[in-house]
Design a protein around this motif. Structure first.
Motif, short mmCIF file in Angstrom:
data_model
loop_
_atom_site.label_atom_id
_atom_site.label_comp_id
_atom_site.label_asym_id
_atom_site.label_seq_id
_atom_site.Cartn_x
_atom_site.Cartn_y
_atom_site.Cartn_z
N TRP A 93 -26.13 14.18 -63.64
CA TRP A 93 -24.67 14.39 -63.23
C TRP A 93 -24.03 13.13 -62.93
O TRP A 93 -22.87 12.92 -63.93
CB TRP A 93 -24.73 15.00 -61.85
CG TRP A 93 -24.71 16.57 -62.28
CD1 TRP A 93 -26.00 17.24 -62.08
CD2 TRP A 93 -23.88 17.55 -62.53
NE1 TRP A 93 -25.97 18.81 -62.34
CE2 TRP A 93 -24.71 18.73 -62.59
CE3 TRP A 93 -22.47 17.45 -62.81
CZ2 TRP A 93 -23.84 20.06 -63.11
CZ3 TRP A 93 -21.97 18.69 -63.11
CH2 TRP A 93 -22.83 19.77 -63.30
N GLU A 94 -24.40 12.06 -62.39
CA GLU A 94 -23.87 10.71 -62.29
C GLU A 94 -23.89 10.01 -63.65
O GLU A 94 -22.85 9.18 -63.81
CB GLU A 94 -24.84 9.77 -61.54
CG GLU A 94 -24.77 10.10 -59.95
CD GLU A 94 -23.57 9.62 -59.41
OE1 GLU A 94 -23.28 8.53 -59.36
OE2 GLU A 94 -22.87 10.53 -58.73
N GLN A 95 -24.63 10.09 -64.56
CA GLN A 95 -24.69 9.64 -65.78
C GLN A 95 -23.54 10.59 -66.62
O GLN A 95 -23.84 10.40 -68.00
CB GLN A 95 -26.05 9.75 -66.57
CG GLN A 95 -26.94 8.70 -65.98
CD GLN A 95 -28.24 8.75 -66.29
OE1 GLN A 95 -28.72 8.67 -67.41
NE2 GLN A 95 -29.29 8.86 -65.37
N LYS A 96 -23.09 11.38 -66.30
CA LYS A 96 -22.18 12.52 -67.10
C LYS A 96 -22.96 13.16 -68.02
O LYS A 96 -22.39 13.79 -69.27
CB LYS A 96 -20.93 11.63 -67.49
CG LYS A 96 -20.24 11.03 -66.35
CD LYS A 96 -18.84 10.93 -66.93
CE LYS A 96 -17.96 9.98 -65.90
NZ LYS A 96 -18.35 9.84 -64.50
N MET A 97 -24.12 13.57 -67.72
CA MET A 97 -25.07 14.48 -68.68
C MET A 97 -25.25 16.03 -68.01
O MET A 97 -26.58 16.46 -67.90
CB MET A 97 -26.34 13.82 -68.63
CG MET A 97 -26.19 12.33 -69.54
SD MET A 97 -27.78 11.66 -69.54
CE MET A 97 -28.51 12.64 -70.67
N ALA A 98 -23.92 16.45 -67.49
CA ALA A 98 -23.95 17.71 -66.93
C ALA A 98 -24.95 18.89 -67.68
O ALA A 98 -25.57 19.54 -67.03
CB ALA A 98 -22.71 18.10 -66.47
#
Length: 127
Positions: A93-98
């Motif tokens: 999520w932090e890496q914007k890989m939802a």
């Protein structure tokens, strides 16, 4: 592989496993319920602990690699593997890989539960 690192993880894992056993037994004995409260408590505490640990470690507050291995991989891993699962999802999520995180959650739940059924089924032929 570095033997020192392996032993560091092993010691933390042993302590985490004992802590898990004691916590689950204590909570379940106290609540005397069908719902697995002890496991739920362990998963929540372990997830909080690994988030706190790696949050502090990423801010460089003095956690050396041996301490991260002992506490994060070893203790938290022995206490609950769910904490690692939760951390990995947080990282995604932090890496914007939802989407990847959602697939990982779904795959873990579905495949994990399916695997329990499959293992149970196979065990019937091994008696």
């Amino acid at each position: 592989m570095d033997l020192y690192k392996i032993l560091t993880v092993a010691l933390g894992g042993a302590m985490g496993s004992v802590a898990r056993y004691v916590t689950v037994r204590s909570v379940d004995a106290r609540l005397n319920a069908v719902f697995p409260y002890g496991t739920l408590v362990v998963n929540v505490i372990g997830s909080f602990a690994i988030g706190l640990l790696y949050g502090l470690a990423m801010r460089k507050t003095g956690f050396s690699e041996p301490w991260r291995l002992f506490l994060g991989v070893g203790f938290c891993g022995g206490f609950t593997t769910f904490s690692a699962f939760a951390w990995e999802n947080f990282s995604l999520w932090e890496q914007k890989m939802a989407p990847t995180a959602l697939v990982y959650v779904a795959a873990t739940l579905v495949l994990g539960i399916f695997s329990v059924f499959a293992g149970s089924f196979v065990s019937r032929f091994l008696e």
